[in-house]
Design an enzyme around this catalytic site. Structure first.
Site, PDB file in Angstrom:
ATOM      1  N   ARG A 147      -7.158   3.343   2.925  1.00 31.52           N
ATOM      2  CA  ARG A 147      -6.672   1.960   2.822  1.00 31.52           C
ATOM      3  C   ARG A 147      -7.444   1.243   1.725  1.00 31.52           C
ATOM      4  NH1 ARG A 147      -7.856  -2.536   7.334  1.00 31.52           N
ATOM      5  NH2 ARG A 147      -9.566  -2.973   5.888  1.00 31.52           N
ATOM      6  N   TYR A 159     -10.711 -11.016   3.511  1.00 24.78           N
ATOM      7  CA  TYR A 159     -10.614  -9.946   4.498  1.00 24.78           C
ATOM      8  C   TYR A 159     -10.586  -8.581   3.820  1.00 24.78           C
ATOM      9  CZ  TYR A 159      -8.681  -6.605   7.731  1.00 24.78           C
ATOM     10  OH  TYR A 159      -8.493  -5.476   8.481  1.00 24.78           O
ATOM     11  N   ASP A 210      -3.571  -3.541   3.939  1.00 27.33           N
ATOM     12  CA  ASP A 210      -3.487  -4.459   5.079  1.00 27.33           C
ATOM     13  C   ASP A 210      -3.415  -5.896   4.565  1.00 27.33           C
ATOM     14  OD1 ASP A 210      -3.647  -5.812   7.445  1.00 27.33           O
ATOM     15  OD2 ASP A 210      -5.598  -5.021   8.055  1.00 27.33           O
ATOM     16  N   HIS A 212      -2.935  -8.474   6.702  1.00 27.32           N
ATOM     17  CA  HIS A 212      -3.587  -9.202   7.791  1.00 27.32           C
ATOM     18  C   HIS A 212      -2.875 -10.506   8.107  1.00 27.32           C
ATOM     19  CE1 HIS A 212      -7.309  -9.591  10.372  1.00 27.32           C
ATOM     20  NE2 HIS A 212      -7.051  -8.307  10.398  1.00 27.32           N
ATOM     21  N   GLU A 236       0.650  -2.909   5.884  1.00 28.02           N
ATOM     22  CA  GLU A 236       0.298  -3.265   7.264  1.00 28.02           C
ATOM     23  C   GLU A 236       0.256  -4.772   7.482  1.00 28.02           C
ATOM     24  OE1 GLU A 236      -3.694  -2.952  10.077  1.00 28.02           O
ATOM     25  OE2 GLU A 236      -3.440  -1.569   8.396  1.00 28.02           O
ATOM     26  N   GLU A 262      -1.606  -3.891  15.850  1.00 24.39           N
ATOM     27  CA  GLU A 262      -2.928  -3.702  16.439  1.00 24.39           C
ATOM     28  C   GLU A 262      -3.239  -4.745  17.501  1.00 24.39           C
ATOM     29  OE1 GLU A 262      -6.188  -5.587  13.479  1.00 24.39           O
ATOM     30  OE2 GLU A 262      -4.953  -4.029  12.585  1.00 24.39           O
ATOM     31  N   ARG A 283       1.157   0.122  15.539  1.00 24.92           N
ATOM     32  CA  ARG A 283      -0.285   0.334  15.459  1.00 24.92           C
ATOM     33  C   ARG A 283      -1.018  -0.017  16.751  1.00 24.92           C
ATOM     34  NH1 ARG A 283      -3.767  -1.485  12.254  1.00 24.92           N
ATOM     35  NH2 ARG A 283      -4.671   0.585  12.324  1.00 24.92           N
ATOM     36  N   GLU A 339      -6.374   5.531  12.231  1.00 29.73           N
ATOM     37  CA  GLU A 339      -7.400   4.781  11.518  1.00 29.73           C
ATOM     38  C   GLU A 339      -8.785   5.245  11.969  1.00 29.73           C
ATOM     39  OE1 GLU A 339      -8.590   0.130  10.543  1.00 29.73           O
ATOM     40  OE2 GLU A 339      -7.411   0.602  12.334  1.00 29.73           O
ATOM     41  N   TRP A 402      -5.773 -15.401  10.629  1.00 30.19           N
ATOM     42  CA  TRP A 402      -6.798 -14.422  10.248  1.00 30.19           C
ATOM     43  C   TRP A 402      -6.302 -13.016  10.528  1.00 30.19           C
ATOM     44  CZ3 TRP A 402     -10.013 -10.676  12.560  1.00 30.19           C
ATOM     45  CH2 TRP A 402     -10.943 -10.132  11.672  1.00 30.19           C
TER      46      TRP A 402
END
Length: 402
Positions: A147, A159, A210, A212, A236, A262, A283, A339, A402
Site C-alpha cells: 500500500r 494519514y 487508502d 480513508h 480503499e 474495516e 475489509r 493486511e 478521519w
C-alpha cells in the site's frame, strides 16, 4: 466441556490491547481479541459486567448458539463495542475447540484451500521519492503487494505518513491531535505517486491505496478513473460507507477495484454493497465483525457476487486477530489478500504465536487451536494508557472524516 471463567485482560505492550481468556471445566483455555482502538475500556467493561456472567456454565463447543445468543438476545444489537466483545468470545471458543480436538482451527473450517494468504504492508512517507524507496525495500523483503501513501503539499500530519508518537505509547495520544486535509492538493499528488511507482517497479507488484473516507462520490470516481492505467489492486475507503448506495456513483465512473469495510460490524453494514456488486473487496476484520463466525457469514454471502475479502490487519488489533484472520484466510475460497502491519516487539512477546511470513505470504501454522496465547505475567507489566485517535480539519477549520 463448560465455561467456568472469562478473564478480561487489558495490557499495553506498545499499544493497548483487550483480551478475553475463556477457561473451561476440562482445563482447556482459549483467547480472543476484543481491542477497539481508542475505546478499549468500554469493551473491557462490557465483557466483564455483562457478557462474562451470562456465559458461565455454557457448553464451550456450542459456538454458533453462543454467537446467536450475543447477537439476538440483546435488544440493543450490533455496534463496535458489542461486536468487539462478541468477536473475542467467538475467537476464544474456536481456539478451545481446536485445542480440544488437537487440530488447527482452519481444519474445523473446512481445511486448506490455499497454501498461504498473500499479505500487503504499508509504504508511506512525506515525499513521493521516499515512498518509492520504501516500496522497493518491501519488495526486497518478499512482498508482492504494498500500500502506498505520501504527504500532501501544504498539509501537516497526513494519514498514512509516519508520525512520531514515541512520547505517547499506546493507541494515539493522551489528547486528540489534529491532522490537516486539502482534497484539491490530495487529488493533485496521488496520481503522481502511482505514476512514479509504476515507472520504478513496473507492473509485477500489486499496489494499493487508502483514501480513508475523505472524498465525495464524484471525487472518488474521478480519482479511480485517473488511476486506472496504474492498475491498482484496490482503492480503499474512497468515501464513508454510511450510505451504501453512494458507491453506485463511484462504480459508474471507474473500473479501479474498490475496497471498504474495516469499520463494519456485521453483514448488515455491507449487504447492499455486495449484492449490487458496488465493491470488489470487503475489509471486515475478525475482531470487529463477529469473530470467525461473523467473517464466515459475510464471506459466504459475498462469494456468489464475486466479492472477495481483504481483512483489516492494522497493528491496533492484537496477534490473536491476525491468527484468526489467517485460519479464515487459508480455508475460505473468496479471500483476496491480508493486511499486515507489524506489531511492536513487546506485543509479539506478550502474544506468542505460530503464524509465519515467507515470500510474501502469511501462514497460520499447525498448532492446535488458533496457535496464539497470552503471557499473563508479562502482560501485567504493561499498564493501559488512554489514547485518542486523530481528528481531521480542513484548511478553514471544518471537521471532516478521519
Amino acid at each position: 466441556m463448560n465455561i467456568t471463567q472469562v478473564k478480561v485482560i487489558v495490557t499495553n505492550p506498545g499499544r493497548n490491547f483487550v483480551t478475553a481468556k475463556i477457561e473451561t471445566s476440562e482445563g482447556i483455555s482459549g483467547v480472543g481479541d476484543a481491542t477497539l482502538n481508542g475505546r478499549e475500556l468500554a469493551v473491557a467493561t462490557y465483557l466483564s459486567e455483562h457478557v462474562a456472567p451470562m456465559l458461565i456454565g455454557r457448553d464451550a463447543f456450542a459456538i454458533e448458539d453462543t454467537w446467536q445468543l450475543m447477537s439476538r438476545a440483546s435488544y440493543w444489537r450490533r455496534g463496535p463495542v458489542q461486536t468487539a466483545a462478541q468477536s473475542a468470545i467467538d475467537m476464544a471458543l474456536w481456539d478451545i475447540k481446536g485445542k480440544a480436538l488437537g487440530v488447527p482451527v482452519y481444519q474445523l473450517l473446512g481445511g486448506r484451500c490455499r497454501t498461504g494468504v498473500m499479505a500487503y504492508t504499508h509504504a508511506g512517507a512525506a515525499e513521493i521519492s521516499e515512498t518509492i524507496d520504501d516500496l522497493q525495500m518491501f519488495i526486497e523483503q518478499g512482498y508482492h503487494a504494498v500500500r502506498l501513501q505520501c504527504g500532501v503539499p501544504g498539509v501537516p500530519d497526513v494519514y498514512g505518513v509516519d508520525r512520531d508518537t514515541s512520547t505517547q505509547p499506546g493507541a494515539g495520544t493522551e489528547r486528540p491531535y489534529v491532522e490537516g486535509w486539502d482534497t484539491s492538493a490530495y487529488l493533485g499528488v496521488v496520481p503522481k505517486l502511482f505514476e512514479a511507482a509504476r515507472e520504478a517497479v513496473g507492473f509485477g507488484t500489486h499496489l494499493l491505496h487508502d483514501v480513508h473516507h475523505r472524498l465525495t462520490p464524484s471525487e472518488a470516481g474521478w480519482l479511480g478513473k485517473r488511476l486506472e492505467d496504474h492498475r491498482l489492486f484496490w482503492l480503499e475507503d474512497a468515501l464513508a460507507s454510511d450510505y451504501q448506495s453512494a458507491y453506485r456513483l463511484v462504480r459508474q465512473h471507474t473500473t479501479t477495484p474498490l475496497a471498504v469495510g474495516e469499520v463494519f460490524t456485521s453483514l448488515v453494514d455491507c449487504e447492499q454493497l455486495i449484492r449490487e456488486q458496488l465493491i470488489d473487496y470487503v475489509r471486515a476484520s475478525a475482531v470487529h465483525a463477529g469473530g470467525l463466525t461473523g467473517l464466515r457469514k459475510i464471506a459466504a454471502f459475498a462469494e456468489p457476487y464475486q466479492v472477495k475479502t481483504g481483512c483489516h490487519g492494522a497493528a491496533d488489533m492484537s496477534p490473536i486477530t491476525m491468527a484468526a484472520a489467517l485460519h479464515f484466510g487459508v480455508s475460505t475460497h473468496n479471500v483476496g489478500i491480508q493486511e499486515r502491519a507489524l506489531h511492536p516487539e513487546e506485543a509479539d512477546d506478550v502474544f506468542p504465536h505460530a503464524y509465519t511470513f515467507s515470500d510474501g505470504y502469511l501462514d497460520p501454522g499447525e498448532a492446535p487451536g488458533l496457535g496464539v496465547d497470552i503471557d499473563e505475567a508479562l502482560a501485567e507489566r504493561y499498564e493501559y494508557r488512554r489514547g485518542y485517535l486523530p481528528v481531521v480539519r480542513l484548511r478553514d477549520g471544518t471537521l471532516t472524516n478521519w
